[in-house]
Scaffold this motif. Structure first.
Motif, PDB file in Angstrom:
ATOM      1  N   TYR A 323       0.849  -1.189   0.000  1.00  0.00           N
ATOM      2  CA  TYR A 323       0.000   0.000   0.000  1.00  0.00           C
ATOM      3  C   TYR A 323       0.887   1.242   0.000  1.00  0.00           C
ATOM      4  O   TYR A 323       1.689   1.448   0.916  1.00  0.00           O
ATOM      5  CB  TYR A 323      -0.902   0.000   1.231  1.00  0.00           C
ATOM      6  N   VAL A 324       0.752   2.070  -1.023  1.00  0.00           N
ATOM      7  CA  VAL A 324       1.555   3.287  -1.154  1.00  0.00           C
ATOM      8  C   VAL A 324       0.617   4.454  -1.424  1.00  0.00           C
ATOM      9  O   VAL A 324       0.135   4.633  -2.545  1.00  0.00           O
ATOM     10  CB  VAL A 324       2.588   3.165  -2.297  1.00  0.00           C
ATOM     11  N   ASN A 325       0.340   5.241  -0.392  1.00  0.00           N
ATOM     12  CA  ASN A 325      -0.574   6.374  -0.526  1.00  0.00           C
ATOM     13  C   ASN A 325      -0.082   7.521   0.362  1.00  0.00           C
ATOM     14  O   ASN A 325      -0.295   7.520   1.565  1.00  0.00           O
ATOM     15  CB  ASN A 325      -1.994   5.962  -0.147  1.00  0.00           C
ATOM     16  N   SER A 330      -2.751   7.402   7.624  1.00  0.00           N
ATOM     17  CA  SER A 330      -2.616   6.137   8.350  1.00  0.00           C
ATOM     18  C   SER A 330      -1.242   5.530   8.104  1.00  0.00           C
ATOM     19  O   SER A 330      -0.779   5.470   6.959  1.00  0.00           O
ATOM     20  CB  SER A 330      -3.695   5.144   7.918  1.00  0.00           C
ATOM     21  N   ILE A 331      -0.606   5.089   9.167  1.00  0.00           N
ATOM     22  CA  ILE A 331       0.694   4.449   9.035  1.00  0.00           C
ATOM     23  C   ILE A 331       0.522   2.958   8.773  1.00  0.00           C
ATOM     24  O   ILE A 331       1.293   2.353   8.031  1.00  0.00           O
ATOM     25  CB  ILE A 331       1.532   4.679  10.308  1.00  0.00           C
ATOM     26  N   PHE A 332      -0.515   2.369   9.386  1.00  0.00           N
ATOM     27  CA  PHE A 332      -0.817   0.955   9.170  1.00  0.00           C
ATOM     28  C   PHE A 332      -2.227   0.815   8.623  1.00  0.00           C
ATOM     29  O   PHE A 332      -3.141   1.548   9.028  1.00  0.00           O
ATOM     30  CB  PHE A 332      -0.681   0.166  10.469  1.00  0.00           C
ATOM     31  N   VAL A 333      -2.402  -0.106   7.691  1.00  0.00           N
ATOM     32  CA  VAL A 333      -3.709  -0.370   7.089  1.00  0.00           C
ATOM     33  C   VAL A 333      -3.935  -1.876   7.066  1.00  0.00           C
ATOM     34  O   VAL A 333      -2.987  -2.667   7.178  1.00  0.00           O
ATOM     35  CB  VAL A 333      -3.804   0.194   5.655  1.00  0.00           C
ATOM     36  N   GLU A 334      -5.174  -2.277   6.905  1.00  0.00           N
ATOM     37  CA  GLU A 334      -5.486  -3.704   6.851  1.00  0.00           C
ATOM     38  C   GLU A 334      -4.888  -4.346   5.598  1.00  0.00           C
ATOM     39  O   GLU A 334      -4.866  -3.738   4.541  1.00  0.00           O
ATOM     40  CB  GLU A 334      -7.007  -3.911   6.814  1.00  0.00           C
ATOM     41  N   LYS A 335      -4.401  -5.563   5.763  1.00  0.00           N
ATOM     42  CA  LYS A 335      -3.900  -6.304   4.606  1.00  0.00           C
ATOM     43  C   LYS A 335      -5.041  -6.612   3.648  1.00  0.00           C
ATOM     44  O   LYS A 335      -6.193  -6.704   4.048  1.00  0.00           O
ATOM     45  CB  LYS A 335      -3.254  -7.613   5.053  1.00  0.00           C
ATOM     46  N   ARG A 336      -4.689  -6.785   2.392  1.00  0.00           N
ATOM     47  CA  ARG A 336      -5.686  -7.214   1.415  1.00  0.00           C
ATOM     48  C   ARG A 336      -5.596  -8.711   1.144  1.00  0.00           C
ATOM     49  O   ARG A 336      -6.519  -9.295   0.585  1.00  0.00           O
ATOM     50  CB  ARG A 336      -5.507  -6.444   0.100  1.00  0.00           C
ATOM     51  N   PHE A 337      -4.477  -9.296   1.504  1.00  0.00           N
ATOM     52  CA  PHE A 337      -4.344 -10.750   1.370  1.00  0.00           C
ATOM     53  C   PHE A 337      -3.507 -11.224   2.541  1.00  0.00           C
ATOM     54  O   PHE A 337      -2.308 -10.963   2.612  1.00  0.00           O
ATOM     55  CB  PHE A 337      -3.688 -11.139   0.045  1.00  0.00           C
ATOM     56  N   ILE A 339      -3.869 -12.069   7.055  1.00  0.00           N
ATOM     57  CA  ILE A 339      -4.575 -11.636   8.250  1.00  0.00           C
ATOM     58  C   ILE A 339      -3.708 -10.639   9.007  1.00  0.00           C
ATOM     59  O   ILE A 339      -2.551 -10.912   9.298  1.00  0.00           O
ATOM     60  CB  ILE A 339      -4.914 -12.830   9.170  1.00  0.00           C
ATOM     61  N   GLY A 340      -4.287  -9.480   9.310  1.00  0.00           N
ATOM     62  CA  GLY A 340      -3.553  -8.489  10.091  1.00  0.00           C
ATOM     63  C   GLY A 340      -3.404  -7.172   9.372  1.00  0.00           C
ATOM     64  O   GLY A 340      -4.286  -6.750   8.615  1.00  0.00           O
ATOM     65  N   TRP A 341      -2.263  -6.532   9.590  1.00  0.00           N
ATOM     66  CA  TRP A 341      -2.034  -5.180   9.097  1.00  0.00           C
ATOM     67  C   TRP A 341      -0.734  -5.115   8.307  1.00  0.00           C
ATOM     68  O   TRP A 341       0.145  -5.947   8.472  1.00  0.00           O
ATOM     69  CB  TRP A 341      -1.958  -4.207  10.275  1.00  0.00           C
ATOM     70  N   THR A 342      -0.645  -4.121   7.462  1.00  0.00           N
ATOM     71  CA  THR A 342       0.579  -3.864   6.723  1.00  0.00           C
ATOM     72  C   THR A 342       0.888  -2.379   6.780  1.00  0.00           C
ATOM     73  O   THR A 342       0.064  -1.578   7.224  1.00  0.00           O
ATOM     74  CB  THR A 342       0.455  -4.334   5.260  1.00  0.00           C
ATOM     75  N   MET A 343       2.057  -2.026   6.335  1.00  0.00           N
ATOM     76  CA  MET A 343       2.498  -0.642   6.425  1.00  0.00           C
ATOM     77  C   MET A 343       2.068   0.165   5.210  1.00  0.00           C
ATOM     78  O   MET A 343       1.996  -0.360   4.099  1.00  0.00           O
ATOM     79  CB  MET A 343       4.027  -0.617   6.546  1.00  0.00           C
ATOM     80  N   ASN A 344       1.783   1.428   5.425  1.00  0.00           N
ATOM     81  CA  ASN A 344       1.578   2.365   4.329  1.00  0.00           C
ATOM     82  C   ASN A 344       2.959   2.842   3.888  1.00  0.00           C
ATOM     83  O   ASN A 344       3.583   3.667   4.549  1.00  0.00           O
ATOM     84  CB  ASN A 344       0.720   3.543   4.792  1.00  0.00           C
ATOM     85  N   PHE A 345       3.447   2.305   2.778  1.00  0.00           N
ATOM     86  CA  PHE A 345       4.793   2.620   2.318  1.00  0.00           C
ATOM     87  C   PHE A 345       4.909   4.057   1.808  1.00  0.00           C
ATOM     88  O   PHE A 345       6.010   4.501   1.473  1.00  0.00           O
ATOM     89  CB  PHE A 345       5.221   1.636   1.225  1.00  0.00           C
ATOM     90  N   GLY A 346       3.790   4.760   1.766  1.00  0.00           N
ATOM     91  CA  GLY A 346       3.827   6.166   1.374  1.00  0.00           C
ATOM     92  C   GLY A 346       4.006   7.088   2.559  1.00  0.00           C
ATOM     93  O   GLY A 346       4.121   8.311   2.388  1.00  0.00           O
TER      94      GLY A 346
END
Length: 368
Positions: A323-325, A330-337, A339-346
């Motif tokens: 996720y790059v926005n 938001s620093i962390f967002v829900e994963k799309r594939f 379970i859990g969260w991933t980082m906003n690389f933007g």
């Protein structure tokens, strides 16, 4: 024992990876936004079934090979460990390749069928999340940090009586099998790694609380309940992980100071218990909650609002994974594939929270 441990881990990975497509929100398939009303598409259902079937077959073949080879009395623990890690790696790489293939197929079908073109795209955020948030307060995550600092002080007091060789690795039997020279740094290195990890957990909880809550535009009330439940259970799962790590590493530190506390049995039972509890907690979290709370069944009846769909954020998801926005705070967002969260690389703050601690841990490890 080592064969049983790796068998359980490989089986666990197989089950989780094969189940992922069915643990996600219905409006997400292989990292692609699916407009409300098209989530039941037969092609998407076939993609999920094929993905899961291949993962299950690969997992069973891997388990069979590992069991037959692992029970070979001529293989040493190191060879068994390497074989187990290779099978795990093959499973994970295979799941990634399959995911990317079906991500491309899903994107292609969405474009060909022109899903969502006749629907009004709406972005719905929950502005009341602060009052409804049931995530654990960050002060709770600081408690393990206090324990670790106490262990560092306790180690300093007993430094003169500690052995000249300090354990840095423990084998499958629970006994140390790698050592380093005693020094003021080496005796607390393991605790420093724990402290950095706990700090990451605290930061993750803080910024997850602040992340935006995006509701399903067509089912706002039920998705709000699912989102709040997802955040609550995520918080509890992270705290349990932090607590288990503190107990295990704290126990290992005390054995370094005072010798084999409890004898060989406890040395074996402690890491094994940690693994069992963590795997069970992960399975419960995944299958009870699902991604974004998708498996939570709200006790309300809500008819979907017609003519609307969620705002399509596919452009910000590279390969549906990264996720790059820069416009999303938001620093962390829900994963799309997964379970859990991933980082906003933007968001550059995410790099400080994730990569700086990882580099510190690597630096400590290589300093031993």
């Amino acid at each position: 024992m080592l064969v049983a441990i790796f068998f359980a881990i490989i089986l666990f990975i197989t089950i989780i990876q094969a189940s992922i497509p069915f643990l996600l929100k219905k409006t997400i398939a292989f990292g692609v936004t699916i407009p409300e009303g098209h989530s039941g598409d037969k092609n998407l259902a076939n993609y999920k079934k094929i993905y899961s079937s291949i993962i299950v077959i690969l997992g069973l073949v891997g388990l069979l090979i590992f069991t037959l080879r692992g029970l070979n009395e001529h293989l040493g623990e190191e060879q068994i460990g390497v074989m187990g890690l290779i099978i795990q790696l093959v499973l994970l790489i295979s799941s990634m390749v399959l995911y990317l293939y079906f991500h491309i197929q899903t994107t292609k079908r969405k474009r060909e069928m022109k899903w969502g073109e006749n629907l009004k795209m709406v972005r719905v955020a929950d502005l009341t999340r602060q009052s409804n948030d049931e995530m654990l307060p960050s002060i709770i995550f600081a408690l393990p940090v206090v324990v670790t600092i106490g262990l560092i002080a306790y180690t300093a007091i007993h430094y003169p009586a500690m052995p000249d060789q300090i354990p840095t690795h423990w084998g499958p039997s629970g006994q140390p099998d790698a050592f380093t020279e005693k020094s003021p740094f080496s005796v607390i290195a393991l605790l420093l790694i724990l402290l950095v990890t706990q700090g990451m957990m605290v930061a993750f909880n803080v910024f997850t609380k602040k992340s935006g809550v995006k509701l399903n535009a067509a089912r706002r009330n039920s998705s709000r309940i699912q989102q709040m439940s997802f955040r609550k259970y995520t918080s509890w799962f992270m705290f349990l992980t932090s607590l288990l790590m503190t107990i295990l590493i704290g126990f290992l530190q005390l054995t370094t100071i005072h010798g084999d506390i409890g004898g060989p049995f406890l040395m074996l039972a402690a890491p094994l218990g940690f693994l069992v509890i963590l795997l069970l907690a992960t399975a419960i979290y995944a299958f009870k909650v699902g991604q974004g709370g998708s498996r939570i069944q709200p006790e309300i009846e809500e008819e979907a609002i017609t003519g609307v769909t969620d705002s399509d954020d596919d452009v910000y998801w590279k390969a549906g994974v990264f996720y790059v926005n820069k416009n999303d705070p938001s620093i962390f967002v829900e994963k799309r594939f997964g379970i859990g969260w991933t980082m906003n690389f933007g968001n550059p703050i995410g790099y400080l929270i994730i990569f700086v601690p990882v580099l510190i841990i690597i630096a400590i490890s290589f300093s031993l």
